[in-house]
Design an enzyme around this catalytic site. Structure first.
Site, mmCIF file in Angstrom:
data_model
loop_
_atom_site.group_PDB
_atom_site.id
_atom_site.type_symbol
_atom_site.label_atom_id
_atom_site.label_comp_id
_atom_site.label_asym_id
_atom_site.label_seq_id
_atom_site.Cartn_x
_atom_site.Cartn_y
_atom_site.Cartn_z
ATOM 1 N N GLY A 1 -12.991 6.863 -27.648
ATOM 2 C CA GLY A 1 -13.128 8.135 -28.356
ATOM 3 C C GLY A 1 -11.768 8.800 -28.343
ATOM 4 O O GLY A 1 -11.260 9.137 -27.281
ATOM 5 N N HIS A 2 -11.155 8.916 -29.506
ATOM 6 C CA HIS A 2 -9.798 9.470 -29.604
ATOM 7 C C HIS A 2 -9.869 10.768 -30.409
ATOM 8 O O HIS A 2 -10.288 10.760 -31.564
ATOM 9 C CB HIS A 2 -8.859 8.465 -30.268
ATOM 10 C CG HIS A 2 -8.737 7.174 -29.500
ATOM 11 N ND1 HIS A 2 -8.126 6.056 -29.994
ATOM 12 C CD2 HIS A 2 -9.158 6.842 -28.255
ATOM 13 C CE1 HIS A 2 -8.184 5.093 -29.090
ATOM 14 N NE2 HIS A 2 -8.808 5.540 -28.034
ATOM 15 N N ASP B 1 -8.711 7.863 -21.967
ATOM 16 C CA ASP B 1 -8.791 9.310 -22.235
ATOM 17 C C ASP B 1 -7.536 10.058 -21.809
ATOM 18 O O ASP B 1 -7.587 11.241 -21.456
ATOM 19 C CB ASP B 1 -10.021 9.937 -21.538
ATOM 20 C CG ASP B 1 -11.316 9.340 -22.049
ATOM 21 O OD1 ASP B 1 -11.383 8.976 -23.225
ATOM 22 O OD2 ASP B 1 -12.269 9.238 -21.248
ATOM 23 N N LYS C 1 -4.274 9.474 -25.921
ATOM 24 C CA LYS C 1 -3.568 8.531 -26.813
ATOM 25 C C LYS C 1 -3.680 8.966 -28.271
ATOM 26 O O LYS C 1 -2.711 8.938 -29.015
ATOM 27 C CB LYS C 1 -4.160 7.112 -26.667
ATOM 28 C CG LYS C 1 -4.018 6.533 -25.271
ATOM 29 C CD LYS C 1 -4.765 5.221 -25.135
ATOM 30 C CE LYS C 1 -6.258 5.330 -25.216
ATOM 31 N NZ LYS C 1 -6.919 6.042 -24.105
ATOM 32 N N GLN D 1 -8.798 2.544 -24.524
ATOM 33 C CA GLN D 1 -8.939 2.464 -23.062
ATOM 34 C C GLN D 1 -7.578 2.626 -22.377
ATOM 35 O O GLN D 1 -6.706 3.270 -22.926
ATOM 36 C CB GLN D 1 -9.629 1.161 -22.637
ATOM 37 C CG GLN D 1 -11.116 1.098 -22.996
ATOM 38 C CD GLN D 1 -11.360 0.694 -24.431
ATOM 39 O OE1 GLN D 1 -10.856 -0.300 -24.900
ATOM 40 N NE2 GLN D 1 -12.144 1.464 -25.147
#
Ligand code: GDP
Ligand code: IMO
Ligand code: MG
Length: 430
Positions: A40-41, A13, A16, A225
């Site tokens: 989750g991006h 988080d 990225k 990650q």
């Protein structure tokens, strides 16, 4: 050589997705190399917000070709729903544009059930997984009885493999965890339907990307990650089950050595973590609440995938130095500098202390950090909002001093700084 790799240097988080989106403007191919839909991006483009879990964030740019590599574990149900959501948001999703590695492993409903049962059984020692079946799917892979995308292409063999798989996990669920077994025909129906929809997307990602690289096309590898969640190099056992570090881009996409050019380490201006595990610079109380936010702003520190409040603390340069080493980072991209506006003082952990001894670097990796006390340097904060800064000169002197001090102490240049979640809220430093 035209391969750039984006990795997170902390516990995920870091932001990225937003930098992959930025860099994708100058890239031909974007490729995810590890993890699954535990990621989750978030990408903001004008009025649109995209939350990507499996598909590389660079797909938001219409000119890119996207690939998901063999290092990823794919839950076909979430992949299909992500494809549908993106298509509804106007993103072109076709087999020409999205390529799935035949060698990527599947996450099945049985893996999800096992993840839940294992976390429940861990009690106080729970990892705090995202419950997306990640650990069990990689366990199947490593123990050489996983299901791969290529298996979906042969209906008959796939059927018997799925039935065997459910049977084998049911034994663990019932014998080890006293959990409810799954109905194998139901799992088959779900997987078969997904296989029919995904079959046209299955491809040789290694061949596709290697050929592109040889022709001089640019490939951007997107890690999920972060370094400190790496199975080998992270805060084991409080890690994920994949390789989010830069070398994972090569094994996770099937690329040989030698193409890589930039290894971009995305680093939040402070430290956050969701789930259990060591966190030496963790804060609580008012300072933590200020760093975390209340959840009103979309960028406040609550998990994109699970909604859990993230643990927060000051930037830890001992851990950052370690990440730079493990990844061979060539430049840093610093995110969320705007969140530090308004703090009177900002604290940077420069080293640890244990038994009156100073440690600038970790003794035996990051797993056991008990007994190490973080030692801080205090820097003056800045009162100004900086979300509208676009050039180095527009940043307050103290914000620049913070960036320069990080560079000095980790010996890597900060090339990009983000000051808000929008695509253009970036300061490039030359
Ligand atoms: P990722 O998993 O590394 O891609 O990061 P996430 O998307 O899970 O979390 C980063 C969050 O911070 C998202 O909500 C982003 O929109 C937001 N974000 C990224 N960069 C910035 C920034 O510079 N400032 C602010 N305020 N928010 C940012
Ligand atoms: P992105 O790509 C932050 C954490 C979980 C848990 C540990 C193991 O958005 O940065 P898992 O479900 O992988 O077995 O959980 O890893 N975790 C993440 N934390 N960002 C992520 O992804 C994460 N993916 C997994 O919270 O502590
Ligand atoms: Mg995330």
């Amino acid at each position: 050589m035209p391969l750039d790799i984006v990795v997170g240097t902390q516990w995920g988080d870091e932001g990225k997705g937003r930098f992959v989106d930025l860099l994708a403007a100058e890239t031909d191919y974007v490729a995810r190399f590890n993890g699954g839909d535990n990621a989750g991006h978030t990408v903001h483009v004008g009025p649109q917000t995209f939350k990507l879990h499996l598909i590389p964030s660079g797909i938001v740019h219409p000119h890119t070709i996207a690939a998901i590599g063999n290092g990823v574990v794919i839950n076909p149900r979430t992949l299909l729903s992500e494809m549908k959501n993106l298509a509804e948001a106007g993103i072109l999703i076709t087999p020409k544009r999205l390529h799935l590695s035949y060698a990527a492993h599947l996450i099945t409903p049985a893996h999800l059930a096992l993840d839940r049962a294992q976390e429940a059984a861990r009690g106080n020692a729970k990892i705090g997984t995202t419950l997306r079946g990640i650990g069990p799917a990689y366990t199947s892979k490593i123990s050489r009885n996983g299901l791969r995308l290529v298996d979906m292409l042969d209906r008959q063999n796939f059927h018997s493999a799925v039935i065997d798989h459910v049977h084998s996990i049911n034994q663990q669920l019932t014998n080890l965890y006293q959990a409810e077994p799954l109905e194998s025909n139901q799992v088959w129906d779900e997987l078969y339907e997904a296989a029919e929809q995904l079959r046209a997307y299955v491809d040789d990602v290694s061949a596709l990307l290697s050929e592109a690289l040889q022709q001089g096309r640019r490939v951007l590898a997107e890690g999920a990650q972060g370094t400190l969640l790496d199975l080998d190099h992270g805060t084991y056992p409080f890690v994920t089950s994949s390789t989010p570090t830069a070398a994972g881009a090569l094994t996770g996409l099937g690329l040989g050595l030698g193409y890589e050019e930039r290894v971009i380490g995305v680093t939040k201006s402070f430290q956050t973590r969701v789930g259990s595990g060591p966190f030496p610079t963790e804060l609580d109380g008012i300072l933590a609440e200020r760093l975390r936010g209340t959840g009103e702003q979309p960028w406040d520190e609550f998990g994109t995938t699970t909604g859990r409040p993230r643990r927060v603390g000051w930037l830890d340069l001992v851990l950052l130095r370690y990440s730079v080493r493990i990844n061979g980072i060539t430049e840093l991209a610093l995110t969320k500098l705007d969140i530090l506006s308004g703090f009177e003082s900002i604290f940077l952990c420069t080293h640890y202390q244990k038994n009156k001894q100073e440690f600038k670097n970790l003794l035996h990796g990051p797993s056991d950090l008990s007994g190490f006390t973080p030692i801080y340097e205090t820097l003056p904060g800045w009162p100004e909002e900086i979300q509208s800064a676009r050039y180095w000169e527009e940043l307050p002197t103290n914000a620049r001093a913070y960036i320069l001090r990080i560079e000095e102490l980790v010996e890597v240049q900060v090339r990009l700084v983000s000051v808000g979640p929008e695509r253009e809220q970036v300061v490039e430093i030359n």
